[in-house]
Write a protein that holds these residues in place. Structure first.
Motif, PDB file in Angstrom:
ATOM      1  N   UNK A 123     -28.839 -24.003   3.302  1.00 28.04           N
ATOM      2  CA  UNK A 123     -29.749 -24.287   4.410  1.00 28.04           C
ATOM      3  C   UNK A 123     -29.803 -25.789   4.682  1.00 28.04           C
ATOM      4  N   UNK A 124     -29.785 -26.591   3.633  1.00 27.72           N
ATOM      5  CA  UNK A 124     -29.797 -28.044   3.788  1.00 27.72           C
ATOM      6  C   UNK A 124     -28.564 -28.523   4.541  1.00 27.72           C
ATOM      7  N   UNK A 125     -27.403 -28.015   4.163  1.00 25.52           N
ATOM      8  CA  UNK A 125     -26.164 -28.437   4.822  1.00 25.52           C
ATOM      9  C   UNK A 125     -26.127 -27.948   6.264  1.00 25.52           C
ATOM     10  N   UNK A 126     -26.604 -26.723   6.501  1.00 26.65           N
ATOM     11  CA  UNK A 126     -26.522 -26.160   7.844  1.00 26.65           C
ATOM     12  C   UNK A 126     -27.591 -26.649   8.796  1.00 26.65           C
ATOM     13  N   UNK A 127     -28.761 -27.058   8.277  1.00 27.26           N
ATOM     14  CA  UNK A 127     -29.881 -27.426   9.140  1.00 27.26           C
ATOM     15  C   UNK A 127     -30.260 -28.888   9.005  1.00 27.26           C
ATOM     16  N   UNK A 132     -30.568 -34.798  10.567  1.00 30.31           N
ATOM     17  CA  UNK A 132     -30.603 -36.176  10.085  1.00 30.31           C
ATOM     18  C   UNK A 132     -29.569 -37.050  10.785  1.00 30.31           C
ATOM     19  N   UNK A 133     -28.451 -36.452  11.179  1.00 31.16           N
ATOM     20  CA  UNK A 133     -27.375 -37.220  11.832  1.00 31.16           C
ATOM     21  C   UNK A 133     -27.017 -36.529  13.141  1.00 31.16           C
ATOM     22  N   UNK A 134     -27.809 -36.724  14.192  1.00 37.04           N
ATOM     23  CA  UNK A 134     -27.555 -36.049  15.481  1.00 37.04           C
ATOM     24  C   UNK A 134     -26.175 -36.391  16.031  1.00 37.04           C
ATOM     25  N   UNK A 135     -25.539 -35.366  16.559  1.00 40.19           N
ATOM     26  CA  UNK A 135     -24.222 -35.570  17.157  1.00 40.19           C
ATOM     27  C   UNK A 135     -23.080 -35.607  16.159  1.00 40.19           C
ATOM     28  N   UNK A 136     -23.397 -35.509  14.863  1.00 45.68           N
ATOM     29  CA  UNK A 136     -22.357 -35.549  13.830  1.00 45.68           C
ATOM     30  C   UNK A 136     -21.891 -34.136  13.515  1.00 45.68           C
ATOM     31  N   UNK A 137     -20.603 -33.929  13.549  1.00 43.63           N
ATOM     32  CA  UNK A 137     -20.012 -32.628  13.240  1.00 43.63           C
ATOM     33  C   UNK A 137     -19.255 -32.712  11.926  1.00 43.63           C
ATOM     34  N   UNK A 138     -19.510 -31.772  11.045  1.00 42.72           N
ATOM     35  CA  UNK A 138     -18.767 -31.713   9.791  1.00 42.72           C
ATOM     36  C   UNK A 138     -17.359 -31.210  10.071  1.00 42.72           C
ATOM     37  N   UNK A 146     -19.161 -24.757   4.434  1.00 40.80           N
ATOM     38  CA  UNK A 146     -19.152 -23.948   3.214  1.00 40.80           C
ATOM     39  C   UNK A 146     -18.534 -24.725   2.060  1.00 40.80           C
ATOM     40  N   UNK A 147     -17.453 -25.461   2.339  1.00 39.34           N
ATOM     41  CA  UNK A 147     -16.807 -26.243   1.291  1.00 39.34           C
ATOM     42  C   UNK A 147     -17.771 -27.277   0.710  1.00 39.34           C
ATOM     43  N   UNK A 148     -18.530 -27.934   1.590  1.00 45.66           N
ATOM     44  CA  UNK A 148     -19.478 -28.943   1.123  1.00 45.66           C
ATOM     45  C   UNK A 148     -20.626 -28.294   0.361  1.00 45.66           C
ATOM     46  N   UNK A 149     -21.180 -27.207   0.902  1.00 45.69           N
ATOM     47  CA  UNK A 149     -22.310 -26.548   0.237  1.00 45.69           C
ATOM     48  C   UNK A 149     -21.908 -26.013  -1.137  1.00 45.69           C
TER      49      UNK A 149
END
Length: 277
Positions: A123-127, A132-138, A146-149
């Motif tokens: 939830x932290x990674x997805x929301x 926290x970083x608007x406009x930033x795409x992973x 999923x890889x990061x989470x």
């Protein structure tokens, strides 16, 4: 016959230790068999078959359950494992560093991410990250998230495993490398880490099995139809067909991967024990 004329009775012999062990084992087998028979008699197999074993529904899932759901599950797992392994290595080296702040940061990271449920990390990674970083795409979209989470969760466990493996390598190996002119960093990379990985390979494979199951949390990131993994795929079809057969088929697909991996882990552990002997 004694001097007083009293005849001594021979002592009665009880069960030997081997006989007691055999009797105990027989009782345990009997209890287990009775429990299995009671379960088999009490269960309503007809209703279970209608709800979980509809062949026509199971056939509709193929080959998509393999080519889509299982494939995505494997990709999510491997990507999370790679990220977790790299990050875990960094955290483990920080944990062993002589620099105090490095050790403190590594210790705090391990305690936090081992203590938090994996669901909260997803939830932290997805929301939280997009807020926290608007406009930033992973990078990588859902696969990257999923890889990061999964990597953040697994790195905390892998770091401790790697640290234990490095510390298990005899100190004489480091001293021998230094005597040959190796720098501390080169000795760690070329001598210590390869030997440590031979020790920690079984627990790392166990972590891979755990990540394979944790990949089911991807649904909390919001996935498209083409990004569904096994659990999401099975639940969607179960809702559509009003039957639980898709969930059973998805579970069997998990076992197709976890059982061979479990066998590999046991083989590696037995070989490690034989090498120690």
């Amino acid at each position: 016959m004694t001097d007083t004329g009293v005849r001594l009775q021979p002592k009665k012999k009880g069960l030997t230790r081997r006989q007691r062990r055999g009797l105990s084992r027989a009782v345990q087998y009997a209890v287990f068999a009775a429990a299995v028979i009671a379960f088999a008699v009490a269960a309503d197999w007809g209703r279970l078959k209608n709800q979980f074993a509809q062949g026509s529904i199971a056939k509709q899932m193929f080959p998509e359950v393999i080519t889509l759901a299982l494939k995505n599950t494997v990709l999510y797992t491997l990507s999370g494992f790679v990220v977790g392994l790299v990050l875990g290595m960094v955290i483990a080296l920080m944990r062993l560093s002589s620099v105090g702040p490095y050790r403190w940061v590594a210790g705090v990271y391990i305690e936090i991410f081992r203590g938090l449920p994996a669901l909260l990390i997803f939830i932290f990674v997805g929301v939280a990250v997009p807020l926290a970083f608007p406009g930033t795409e992973i990078p990588g979209g859902t696969y990257g998230k999923v890889a990061i989470a999964l990597g953040l969760v697994s790195a905390a466990y892998m770091a401790e495993t790697i640290r234990a493996g490095i510390q298990a390598v005899p100190k004489g190996q480091t001293e021998a490398a230094r005597s040959l002119g190796f720098s501390p960093a080169r000795a760690m990379v070329s001598i210590i880490v390869p030997q440590a990985f031979r020790i920690i390979l079984p627990p790392l494979t166990n972590e891979l099995v755990l990540l394979f199951k944790d990949s089911s949390l991807v649904l909390f990131l919001g996935v498209t139809l083409e990004e569904r993994e096994l659990s999401k795929y099975g639940r969607d079809l179960a809702s559509t067909t009003a039957n639980s057969t898709p969930i059973l088929v998805a579970g069997l697909c998990y076992l197709l991967v976890t059982i061979p991996l479990g066998y590999v882990v046991r083989r590696m552990e037995s070989r490690s024990q034989e090498a120690i002997r």
